[in-house]
Design a protein around this motif. Structure first.
Motif, PDB file in Angstrom:
ATOM      1  N   PRO A  24      72.243  68.146 -34.907  1.00  0.00           N
ATOM      2  CA  PRO A  24      72.213  67.004 -34.205  1.00  0.00           C
ATOM      3  C   PRO A  24      73.384  66.406 -34.270  1.00  0.00           C
ATOM      4  O   PRO A  24      73.738  65.760 -33.268  1.00  0.00           O
ATOM      5  CB  PRO A  24      71.247  66.233 -34.909  1.00  0.00           C
ATOM      6  CG  PRO A  24      70.244  67.146 -35.608  1.00  0.00           C
ATOM      7  CD  PRO A  24      71.101  68.179 -36.232  1.00  0.00           C
ATOM      8  N   ILE A  42      64.975  66.108 -39.935  1.00  0.00           N
ATOM      9  CA  ILE A  42      65.319  66.524 -38.592  1.00  0.00           C
ATOM     10  C   ILE A  42      64.078  67.190 -37.958  1.00  0.00           C
ATOM     11  O   ILE A  42      63.629  66.952 -36.646  1.00  0.00           O
ATOM     12  CB  ILE A  42      66.628  67.521 -38.412  1.00  0.00           C
ATOM     13  CG1 ILE A  42      67.718  66.803 -38.906  1.00  0.00           C
ATOM     14  CG2 ILE A  42      66.869  67.695 -36.900  1.00  0.00           C
ATOM     15  CD1 ILE A  42      68.068  65.395 -38.518  1.00  0.00           C
ATOM     16  N   ASN A  96      62.231  64.338 -36.683  1.00  0.00           N
ATOM     17  CA  ASN A  96      63.143  63.157 -35.790  1.00  0.00           C
ATOM     18  C   ASN A  96      63.386  63.539 -34.450  1.00  0.00           C
ATOM     19  O   ASN A  96      64.038  64.511 -33.817  1.00  0.00           O
ATOM     20  CB  ASN A  96      64.637  63.090 -36.518  1.00  0.00           C
ATOM     21  CG  ASN A  96      65.378  61.839 -35.826  1.00  0.00           C
ATOM     22  OD1 ASN A  96      65.304  61.602 -34.651  1.00  0.00           O
ATOM     23  ND2 ASN A  96      66.207  61.189 -36.767  1.00  0.00           N
ATOM     24  N   GLN A 147      64.283  61.975 -31.639  1.00  0.00           N
ATOM     25  CA  GLN A 147      65.616  61.578 -31.153  1.00  0.00           C
ATOM     26  C   GLN A 147      66.437  62.588 -30.992  1.00  0.00           C
ATOM     27  O   GLN A 147      67.200  63.399 -30.341  1.00  0.00           O
ATOM     28  CB  GLN A 147      66.239  60.468 -31.526  1.00  0.00           C
ATOM     29  CG  GLN A 147      65.459  59.101 -31.142  1.00  0.00           C
ATOM     30  CD  GLN A 147      64.461  58.649 -32.006  1.00  0.00           C
ATOM     31  OE1 GLN A 147      64.130  59.175 -33.044  1.00  0.00           O
ATOM     32  NE2 GLN A 147      63.640  57.648 -31.379  1.00  0.00           N
ATOM     33  N   ALA A 148      66.583  63.323 -32.471  1.00  0.00           N
ATOM     34  CA  ALA A 148      67.709  64.326 -32.806  1.00  0.00           C
ATOM     35  C   ALA A 148      67.104  65.643 -32.221  1.00  0.00           C
ATOM     36  O   ALA A 148      67.782  66.241 -31.721  1.00  0.00           O
ATOM     37  CB  ALA A 148      67.602  64.556 -34.343  1.00  0.00           C
ATOM     38  N   ILE A 176      68.072  65.943 -28.528  1.00  0.00           N
ATOM     39  CA  ILE A 176      69.517  65.972 -28.230  1.00  0.00           C
ATOM     40  C   ILE A 176      69.780  67.695 -28.014  1.00  0.00           C
ATOM     41  O   ILE A 176      70.380  68.188 -27.471  1.00  0.00           O
ATOM     42  CB  ILE A 176      70.546  64.997 -28.628  1.00  0.00           C
ATOM     43  CG1 ILE A 176      70.265  63.796 -28.150  1.00  0.00           C
ATOM     44  CG2 ILE A 176      71.611  65.717 -28.733  1.00  0.00           C
ATOM     45  CD1 ILE A 176      71.665  62.966 -27.844  1.00  0.00           C
ATOM     46  N   ALA A 194      72.121  56.479 -33.415  1.00  0.00           N
ATOM     47  CA  ALA A 194      71.536  56.995 -32.624  1.00  0.00           C
ATOM     48  C   ALA A 194      70.252  57.843 -32.794  1.00  0.00           C
ATOM     49  O   ALA A 194      69.094  57.650 -31.956  1.00  0.00           O
ATOM     50  CB  ALA A 194      72.251  58.290 -31.625  1.00  0.00           C
ATOM     51  N   TYR A 195      70.117  58.482 -33.990  1.00  0.00           N
ATOM     52  CA  TYR A 195      68.831  59.014 -34.341  1.00  0.00           C
ATOM     53  C   TYR A 195      67.786  58.126 -35.246  1.00  0.00           C
ATOM     54  O   TYR A 195      66.677  58.852 -35.676  1.00  0.00           O
ATOM     55  CB  TYR A 195      69.193  60.462 -35.240  1.00  0.00           C
ATOM     56  CG  TYR A 195      69.979  61.176 -34.377  1.00  0.00           C
ATOM     57  CD1 TYR A 195      69.858  61.554 -32.923  1.00  0.00           C
ATOM     58  CD2 TYR A 195      71.163  61.816 -34.788  1.00  0.00           C
ATOM     59  CE1 TYR A 195      70.547  62.300 -32.008  1.00  0.00           C
ATOM     60  CE2 TYR A 195      72.011  62.976 -34.137  1.00  0.00           C
ATOM     61  CZ  TYR A 195      71.420  63.022 -32.526  1.00  0.00           C
ATOM     62  OH  TYR A 195      72.264  64.007 -32.039  1.00  0.00           O
TER      63      TYR A 195
END
Lengths: 365, 79
Positions: A145, A198, A256, A258-259, A262, B35-36
């Motif tokens: 990430p 992650i 995670n 958000q990770a 992306i 950001a994470y």
């Protein structure tokens, strides 16, 4: 709590070790997946606290160790090109390629720089528009990430002079390979806690079910590792094979989000060669079509990396990475092969099993 | 390589369009990308890898896990 000292308490460690000894009635072999865990086991002498019929094997979870020599060669080829700044994590500098290392290339005049974060490499690219800045992106799902964000940011900034040489690896295909290839029987895994921070641990449910192997997501401090071992041997003694989470202060089941979001934009799975293990399907990452303009291999016309590893030396690092051999089984260990003069990557990286044995087991003698 | 270090988030800011914060590692302070872990607030402990916070450490889970193994030596350890 500061989440460090609490997990290095000697009394608590002794109690857990006693509980493990009381629990174990059969001979069991556990593998800790991550090199960071191997390092902690050797540093704190956790292996010496365990009963004789409980063996720890050291897994392939050291990205520096499993990066093929060919990637180092390609990084050096890029670094040697005119007007290039090659950026890397510090861990990679001493890893031997076919002829030399990144340190060797730097000594010969190449502009090779160590960065703390992949975003630092993007920053260098914004400040040096006349140079091509290439980041050597290695690491497991923990690190992916951070490199994904670097590419994402470079695209957002419209940078034409930033690209990445990618050699990321994924843990689940390696576990599958270890469970299906010839080698020592692994009764349970301590999964790598930061990879799971992650990715969560849903990917491990089918592996645990299919192979009837307990998998315990485990942290990196001595108390974490002892708790993880106890949870694993409790499962084994009770005849269970579940996925459990020792590291709940950091890891949740889904990971995670958000990770992962992306990563899903920037990367897709691809076949990847592991040093010492060979090619494993879907065990690596490559850029998606949307981001492929940032692929250093294409930008520098390097072609795909698919060469199998060959090793003519006495080095047994490939077998060490698969848990087939221990570092002390190697005739070169501590003699011809030391951290100053490593023959294999497991001696280069501080998290490599050979380096951990060299650094800590000698102190015990 | 997957080394990640816990540190205390001191404050929030924005750097180059990315949510950022100063994180103290036993007094050594670094700017870290948040950001994470957008949920992290000052005073939280975050786990930092390669300049990124990858998880906000859950103190309740930490205490529960330690208590479940009877490792209460730490309860006397205070904050």
């Amino acid at each position: 709590m500061k989440f460090v000292d609490e997990y290095r308490d000697q009394q608590a460690a002794k109690r857990l070790a006693d509980e493990i000894a009381k629990t174990v009635s059969h001979r069991w072999t556990l593998m800790e997946v991550c090199g960071g865990q191997t390092h902690a086991i050797m540093k704190y002498g956790i292996d010496q606290l365990l009963p004789d019929n409980l063996e720890l094997l050291h897994g392939p979870g050291c990205p520096v160790c499993v990066t093929p020599a060919e990637i180092i060669d390609q990084a050096i080829e890029i670094a040697d090109a005119p007007n290039v700044i090659l950026c890397s994590f510090g861990d990679m500098m001493r890893v031997p390629g076919t002829h030399t290392s990144l340190n060797g290339a730097k000594a010969s005049g190449a502009d090779v720089r160590i960065v703390y974060s992949p975003l630092d490499a993007v920053e260098i690219a914004t400040r040096a528009p006349e140079k091509q800045v290439v980041f050597l992106a290695i690491g497991f799902e923990t690190t992916a990430p951070t490199t994904a964000m670097a590419v994402h940011r470079a695209k957002k900034l419209g940078l034409q002079n930033f690209s990445m040489l990618i050699s990321h690896v994924r843990v689940p295909p390696a576990l599958e390979a270890l469970l299906t290839s010839p080698g020592p029987k692994i009764d349970a895994f301590l999964a790598a806690g930061h990879v799971c921070a992650i990715m969560g641990f849903t990917e491990y449910f089918p592996i645990s079910r299919k192979h009837q192997v307990p998998i315990v997501v485990t942290g990196f401090e001595p108390i974490d590792i002892l708790q993880g071992i106890l949870m694993a041997v409790r499962q084994l003694e009770e005849g269970r094979a579940d996925v459990e989470n020792q590291y709940a202060r950091v890891v949740n089941e889904r990971g995670n989000q958000q990770a992962q979001a992306i990563m899903a934009c920037v990367f897709e799975n691809t076949s990847q060669v592991w040093r010492g293990i060979g090619a494993l399907s879907k065990s690596g990452l490559k850029l998606t079509r949307e981001y492929e303009a940032f692929d250093a291999r294409a930008r520098f016309n390097l072609g795909a990396s698919r060469k199998e590893e060959t090793s003519a030396s006495v080095c047994v690092s490939g077998k060490v990475l698969r848990g087939v051999k221990k570092p002390i089984d190697c005739p070169a260990f501590g003699r011809k092969c030391t951290p100053e003069h490593p023959l294999g990557a497991t001696m280069v990286s501080s998290e490599g099993a050979c380096a951990a044995y060299f650094r800590y087991s000698r102190k015990r003698d | 390589m997957c080394l990640a270090v816990p540190g205390e988030l001191l404050d929030l800011s924005t750097e180059n369009g990315l949510p950022t914060g100063r994180v103290s590692f036993g007094g050594v302070i670094k700017l870290i990308c948040l950001a994470y872990t957008p949920e992290a607030t000052p005073g939280d402990y975050v786990l930092v890898h390669a300049g990124f916070s990858i998880s906000t450490i859950d103190e309740t889970e930490a205490v529960n896990r330690l208590a479940s193994f009877g490792d209460i030596a730490l309860q006397g350890g205070g904050a």
